[in-house]
Design an enzyme around this catalytic site. Structure first.
Site, PDB file in Angstrom:
ATOM      1  N   GLY A  25     -16.262  12.433  -8.503  1.00 52.52           N
ATOM      2  CA  GLY A  25     -17.282  13.465  -8.692  1.00 52.52           C
ATOM      3  C   GLY A  25     -17.346  14.385  -7.492  1.00 52.52           C
ATOM      4  O   GLY A  25     -18.389  14.966  -7.191  1.00 52.52           O
ATOM      5  N   ASN A  75     -16.182  17.292  -6.980  1.00 52.06           N
ATOM      6  CA  ASN A  75     -16.120  18.735  -7.213  1.00 52.06           C
ATOM      7  C   ASN A  75     -17.498  19.372  -7.329  1.00 52.06           C
ATOM      8  O   ASN A  75     -17.601  20.595  -7.456  1.00 52.06           O
ATOM      9  CB  ASN A  75     -15.312  19.036  -8.481  1.00 52.06           C
ATOM     10  CG  ASN A  75     -15.871  18.319  -9.694  1.00 52.06           C
ATOM     11  OD1 ASN A  75     -15.820  17.087  -9.742  1.00 52.06           O
ATOM     12  ND2 ASN A  75     -16.394  19.054 -10.655  1.00 52.06           N
ATOM     13  N   SER A  76     -18.585  18.576  -7.289  1.00 53.31           N
ATOM     14  CA  SER A  76     -19.911  19.169  -7.423  1.00 53.31           C
ATOM     15  C   SER A  76     -20.971  18.224  -6.871  1.00 53.31           C
ATOM     16  O   SER A  76     -20.697  17.039  -6.615  1.00 53.31           O
ATOM     17  CB  SER A  76     -20.222  19.488  -8.891  1.00 53.31           C
ATOM     18  OG  SER A  76     -20.302  18.286  -9.651  1.00 53.31           O
ATOM     19  N   GLY A  77     -22.184  18.751  -6.685  1.00 51.81           N
ATOM     20  CA  GLY A  77     -23.339  17.940  -6.350  1.00 51.81           C
ATOM     21  C   GLY A  77     -23.195  17.138  -5.076  1.00 51.81           C
ATOM     22  O   GLY A  77     -22.634  17.591  -4.080  1.00 51.81           O
ATOM     23  N   GLY A  90     -21.380  14.577  -4.485  1.00 53.38           N
ATOM     24  CA  GLY A  90     -19.998  14.270  -4.146  1.00 53.38           C
ATOM     25  C   GLY A  90     -19.350  15.381  -3.347  1.00 53.38           C
ATOM     26  O   GLY A  90     -18.646  15.125  -2.364  1.00 53.38           O
ATOM     27  N   TYR A  95     -28.842   3.556 -18.163  1.00 46.84           N
ATOM     28  CA  TYR A  95     -28.626   4.041 -16.796  1.00 46.84           C
ATOM     29  C   TYR A  95     -29.047   2.982 -15.780  1.00 46.84           C
ATOM     30  O   TYR A  95     -28.296   2.687 -14.834  1.00 46.84           O
ATOM     31  CB  TYR A  95     -29.418   5.324 -16.578  1.00 46.84           C
ATOM     32  CG  TYR A  95     -29.261   5.913 -15.202  1.00 46.84           C
ATOM     33  CD1 TYR A  95     -28.048   6.440 -14.781  1.00 46.84           C
ATOM     34  CD2 TYR A  95     -30.340   5.945 -14.311  1.00 46.84           C
ATOM     35  CE1 TYR A  95     -27.892   6.989 -13.511  1.00 46.84           C
ATOM     36  CE2 TYR A  95     -30.198   6.484 -13.047  1.00 46.84           C
ATOM     37  CZ  TYR A  95     -28.982   7.006 -12.644  1.00 46.84           C
ATOM     38  OH  TYR A  95     -28.843   7.535 -11.388  1.00 46.84           O
TER      39      TYR A  95
END
Length: 311
Positions: A29, A31-33, A35, A184
């Protein structure tokens, strides 16, 4: 961890991270947020970072952005879909075949609040299959590369939901009953139980396993939220609770680089209700260190994925 400067956890900021040149970090992950922020800070301190994600185009965009921000940084990419065991196997084989080591594996990617029960390419419930089983399989596939490092860490990102009573580790694929946040919570508890069991199994090696939770931050995890009530809750949380993605990356960064961290620890924010603040060791969810539960989850994960860790 070698290459980091000593700093007490109560006063820790990313400025305490020492020189990471010569070390390779893979961030799922990435590539965004959170991460991407984790990768950004590690690259700024000299690490070679590998961004792992589902789509090459978004990975390329993120890698280009990091390169523009930090000229001279070394940023690679690898396509891996954590909801597809074949994709995980391909990525693991590619990376394990490279001559260098992976020094840091940041198991960061995840999904949350999927409104109806969906399944992965292999028939697992999507949230549990992605957040736990996908990272279980990826960690196993990358273990040869991690073992080549003189001092490696596996950092798995859990959540405060790991503490919820609804996250009991039964009916792992929600076949009897499905609830978006129950699935979750189950996956996030599994992250903690998996890390504790991994730390036990890695004892005596130079690979450590640490689990973190980022507190509360608005990230791409909320992308599955739907319906007026869900949108209202997210909007209120954004104003009242949520910290920044930059701050939410601190527990992962601390866990990855601090010499004060020990294998098997749970790291989270020190602030009120552990929502924001500087990273510190925090108590485990109730019974998350139960040896029998750790063994049961490990055995079930091997059976479901068909993946075995190297001896």
């Amino acid at each position: 961890m070698s290459g980091s400067t000593a700093a007490t956890a109560h006063h820790w900021t990313p400025d305490a991270i020492g020189d990471q040149h010569g070390r390779t970090a893979l961030v799922t992950g990435g590539n965004s947020g959170i991460g991407l922020e984790t990768a950004r800070v590690l690259a700024r301190h000299g690490a070679r970072v590998i961004l792992a994600g589902r789509r090459q185009d978004t990975l390329d965009e993120a890698a280009a952005a990091l390169g523009a921000e930090q000229p001279g940084s070394e940023v690679g990419t690898v396509v891996v879909d954590l909801a597809d065991l074949a994709s995980i196997r391909r990525a693991g084989e590619r990376l394990a075949a490279e001559p260098g080591a992976i020094d840091l594996l940041i198991n960061n990617a995840g999904v949350m609040n999927v409104p109806e029960r969906r399944t992965t390419a292999d028939g697992f419930e999507l949230t549990f299959g992605t957040n736990h089983l996908g990272h279980f399989a990826l960690t196993a596939g990358l273990m040869p590369a991690l073992l080549r490092s003189p001092a490696a860490r596996v950092v798995t990102v859990s959540a405060v939901a790991a503490r919820w009573r609804s996250g009991r580790l039964d009916d792992l694929n929600s076949e009897r009953r499905y609830g978006a946040m129950t699935a979750y919570a189950k996956s996030k508890r599994a992250n903690v139980v998996f890390t504790r069991e991994l730390a036990r199994r890695l004892a005596g090696t130079h690979v450590e396993a640490v689990v973190v939770h980022p507190g509360s931050a608005m990230t791409n995890l909320q992308r599955h939220s739907s319906g007026p009530l869900s949108r209202m809750v997210v909007a209120v949380a954004a104003r009242a609770l949520m910290g920044s993605q930059q701050g939410a990356a601190w527990p992962s960064l601390y866990a990855a680089t601090s010499p004060d961290v020990r294998s098997g620890q749970f790291i989270g924010p020190a602030g009120r209700d552990q929502t924001t603040g500087t990273p510190v060791p925090v108590p485990l969810p109730r019974d998350a260190d139960d040896l029998a539960e750790g063994e049961r989850l490990w055995t079930a994960s091997e059976r479901l994925t068909g993946v075995r860790f190297p001896a």
